[in-house]
Write a protein that holds these residues in place. Structure first.
Motif, PDB file in Angstrom:
ATOM      1  N   MET A   1       1.448   5.711 -10.545  1.00 11.30           N
ATOM      2  CA  MET A   1       0.875   4.387 -10.234  1.00 11.30           C
ATOM      3  C   MET A   1       0.361   4.423  -8.620  1.00 11.30           C
ATOM      4  SD  MET A   1       0.890   1.332 -11.942  1.00 11.30           S
ATOM      5  CE  MET A   1       3.152   0.857 -11.915  1.00 11.30           C
ATOM      6  N   GLY A   2      -0.813   3.998  -8.495  1.00  8.43           N
ATOM      7  CA  GLY A   2      -0.817   4.175  -6.939  1.00  8.43           C
ATOM      8  C   GLY A   2      -2.450   5.235  -6.613  1.00  8.43           C
ATOM      9  N   PRO A   3      -2.634   4.627  -5.276  1.00  9.18           N
ATOM     10  CA  PRO A   3      -3.874   5.601  -4.902  1.00  9.18           C
ATOM     11  C   PRO A   3      -3.263   6.827  -5.091  1.00  9.18           C
ATOM     12  CG  PRO A   3      -3.309   3.476  -3.482  1.00  9.18           C
ATOM     13  CD  PRO A   3      -2.427   4.045  -4.422  1.00  9.18           C
ATOM     14  N   ASP A   4      -4.803   8.135  -5.466  1.00 10.03           N
ATOM     15  CA  ASP A   4      -4.602   9.225  -5.551  1.00 10.03           C
ATOM     16  C   ASP A   4      -3.533   9.818  -4.486  1.00 10.03           C
ATOM     17  OD1 ASP A   4      -5.428   8.878  -7.741  1.00 10.03           O
ATOM     18  OD2 ASP A   4      -7.526   9.693  -7.063  1.00 10.03           O
ATOM     19  N   GLN A   5      -4.570   9.171  -2.830  1.00  9.17           N
ATOM     20  CA  GLN A   5      -3.826   9.832  -1.821  1.00  9.17           C
ATOM     21  C   GLN A   5      -1.678   9.662  -1.674  1.00  9.17           C
ATOM     22  OE1 GLN A   5      -5.721   8.050  -1.558  1.00  9.17           O
ATOM     23  NE2 GLN A   5      -5.515   6.394  -0.516  1.00  9.17           N
ATOM     24  N   GLU A   6      -1.325   9.092  -2.575  1.00  8.55           N
ATOM     25  CA  GLU A   6      -0.119   8.284  -2.485  1.00  8.55           C
ATOM     26  C   GLU A   6       0.659   8.665  -3.455  1.00  8.55           C
ATOM     27  OE1 GLU A   6       1.525   4.284  -2.513  1.00  8.55           O
ATOM     28  OE2 GLU A   6      -0.272   4.012  -0.446  1.00  8.55           O
ATOM     29  N   LEU A   7      -0.191   9.468  -4.702  1.00  5.46           N
ATOM     30  CA  LEU A   7       0.181  10.110  -5.610  1.00  5.46           C
ATOM     31  C   LEU A   7       0.375  11.728  -5.390  1.00  5.46           C
ATOM     32  CD1 LEU A   7      -1.559   8.072  -8.338  1.00  5.46           C
ATOM     33  CD2 LEU A   7       1.323   7.995  -8.214  1.00  5.46           C
ATOM     34  N   LEU A   8       0.091  12.179  -4.287  1.00  2.40           N
ATOM     35  CA  LEU A   8      -0.674  13.624  -4.193  1.00  2.40           C
ATOM     36  C   LEU A   8      -1.019  14.651  -5.395  1.00  2.40           C
ATOM     37  CD1 LEU A   8       3.579  13.606  -1.971  1.00  2.40           C
ATOM     38  CD2 LEU A   8       1.054  13.772  -1.483  1.00  2.40           C
ATOM     39  N   LEU A   9      -1.786  13.774  -5.760  1.00  4.82           N
ATOM     40  CA  LEU A   9      -2.388  14.987  -6.779  1.00  4.82           C
ATOM     41  C   LEU A   9      -3.549  16.205  -6.171  1.00  4.82           C
ATOM     42  CD1 LEU A   9      -3.542  12.472  -9.340  1.00  4.82           C
ATOM     43  CD2 LEU A   9      -1.649  13.155  -9.093  1.00  4.82           C
TER      44      LEU A   9
ATOM     45  N   GLY B   1      -4.924   5.631 -10.848  1.00  9.76           N
ATOM     46  CA  GLY B   1      -3.770   5.404 -10.834  1.00  9.76           C
ATOM     47  C   GLY B   1      -3.796   3.807 -10.573  1.00  9.76           C
ATOM     48  N   THR B   2      -5.045   3.589 -10.102  1.00  7.74           N
ATOM     49  CA  THR B   2      -4.910   1.872  -9.365  1.00  7.74           C
ATOM     50  C   THR B   2      -6.908   1.613 -10.368  1.00  7.74           C
ATOM     51  OG1 THR B   2      -6.794   2.727  -8.239  1.00  7.74           O
ATOM     52  CG2 THR B   2      -4.571   2.791  -7.732  1.00  7.74           C
ATOM     53  N   LYS B   3      -7.339   2.461 -10.728  1.00  8.03           N
ATOM     54  CA  LYS B   3      -8.708   1.563 -11.104  1.00  8.03           C
ATOM     55  C   LYS B   3      -8.723  -0.151 -12.896  1.00  8.03           C
ATOM     56  CE  LYS B   3     -10.407   4.891 -15.115  1.00  8.03           C
ATOM     57  NZ  LYS B   3     -10.988   6.049 -15.264  1.00  8.03           N
ATOM     58  N   THR B   4      -7.697   0.542 -13.559  1.00  6.73           N
ATOM     59  CA  THR B   4      -7.768  -0.958 -14.302  1.00  6.73           C
ATOM     60  C   THR B   4      -6.839  -2.100 -14.317  1.00  6.73           C
ATOM     61  OG1 THR B   4      -5.502  -0.059 -15.249  1.00  6.73           O
ATOM     62  CG2 THR B   4      -7.943   0.817 -16.337  1.00  6.73           C
ATOM     63  N   TRP B   5      -6.228  -2.157 -12.201  1.00  8.53           N
ATOM     64  CA  TRP B   5      -5.640  -2.400 -11.858  1.00  8.53           C
ATOM     65  C   TRP B   5      -6.345  -3.755 -11.024  1.00  8.53           C
ATOM     66  CZ3 TRP B   5      -0.255  -4.144 -13.070  1.00  8.53           C
ATOM     67  CH2 TRP B   5       0.077  -2.588 -13.881  1.00  8.53           C
ATOM     68  N   PRO B   6      -6.424  -5.163 -11.464  1.00  7.01           N
ATOM     69  CA  PRO B   6      -7.532  -5.882 -10.675  1.00  7.01           C
ATOM     70  C   PRO B   6      -6.435  -6.133  -8.869  1.00  7.01           C
ATOM     71  CG  PRO B   6      -5.779  -7.336 -11.415  1.00  7.01           C
ATOM     72  CD  PRO B   6      -5.232  -5.602 -11.919  1.00  7.01           C
ATOM     73  N   GLY B   7      -7.581  -5.895  -7.615  1.00  2.00           N
ATOM     74  CA  GLY B   7      -7.237  -6.267  -6.233  1.00  2.00           C
ATOM     75  C   GLY B   7      -5.862  -4.892  -5.987  1.00  2.00           C
ATOM     76  N   GLU B   8      -4.407  -5.016  -5.762  1.00  2.00           N
ATOM     77  CA  GLU B   8      -3.492  -4.935  -5.971  1.00  2.00           C
ATOM     78  C   GLU B   8      -2.583  -4.874  -6.792  1.00  2.00           C
ATOM     79  OE1 GLU B   8      -2.458  -5.023  -1.304  1.00  2.00           O
ATOM     80  OE2 GLU B   8      -4.084  -3.299  -0.626  1.00  2.00           O
ATOM     81  N   GLY B   9      -2.895  -5.011  -7.181  1.00  2.10           N
ATOM     82  CA  GLY B   9      -2.089  -5.567  -9.232  1.00  2.10           C
ATOM     83  C   GLY B   9      -1.101  -4.211  -9.175  1.00  2.10           C
TER      84      GLY B   9
END
Length: 77
Positions: free
Chosen positions: A1-9, A26-34
């Motif tokens: 869960m989180g931005p792609d660059q942090e997940l190292l995909l 990892g982020t698209k279904t979360w509002p803002g930085e939820g």
């Protein structure tokens, strides 16, 4: 869960099954930085290695069960 660059995909992440999602999952279904407040709970047993000073544990259910907190998800089968 989180931005792609942090997940190292890898660039070809989930290329074999793109219908299950690829970039931004990892982020698209979360509002803002939820996504920073979501995550999996710890499960089962914990082990501590005193020589390495490490705690080992497992996680599961990497998300929230509250659809009000995470818009765009569904509950149930």
């Amino acid at each position: 869960m989180g931005p792609d660059q942090e997940l190292l995909l890898a660039p070809d992440f989930n290329a074999a099954n793109p219908h299950y999602g690829q970039a931004g999952e990892g982020t698209k279904t979360w509002p803002g930085e939820g996504w920073k407040q979501g995550g999996g709970c710890t499960w089962g047993w914990y082990s501590y290695d005193p020589e390495l000073n490490l705690l080992y544990y497992a996680t599961g259910n990497p998300g929230t069960w509250n659809p009000d907190q995470r818009k765009g998800t569904t509950s149930g089968p």
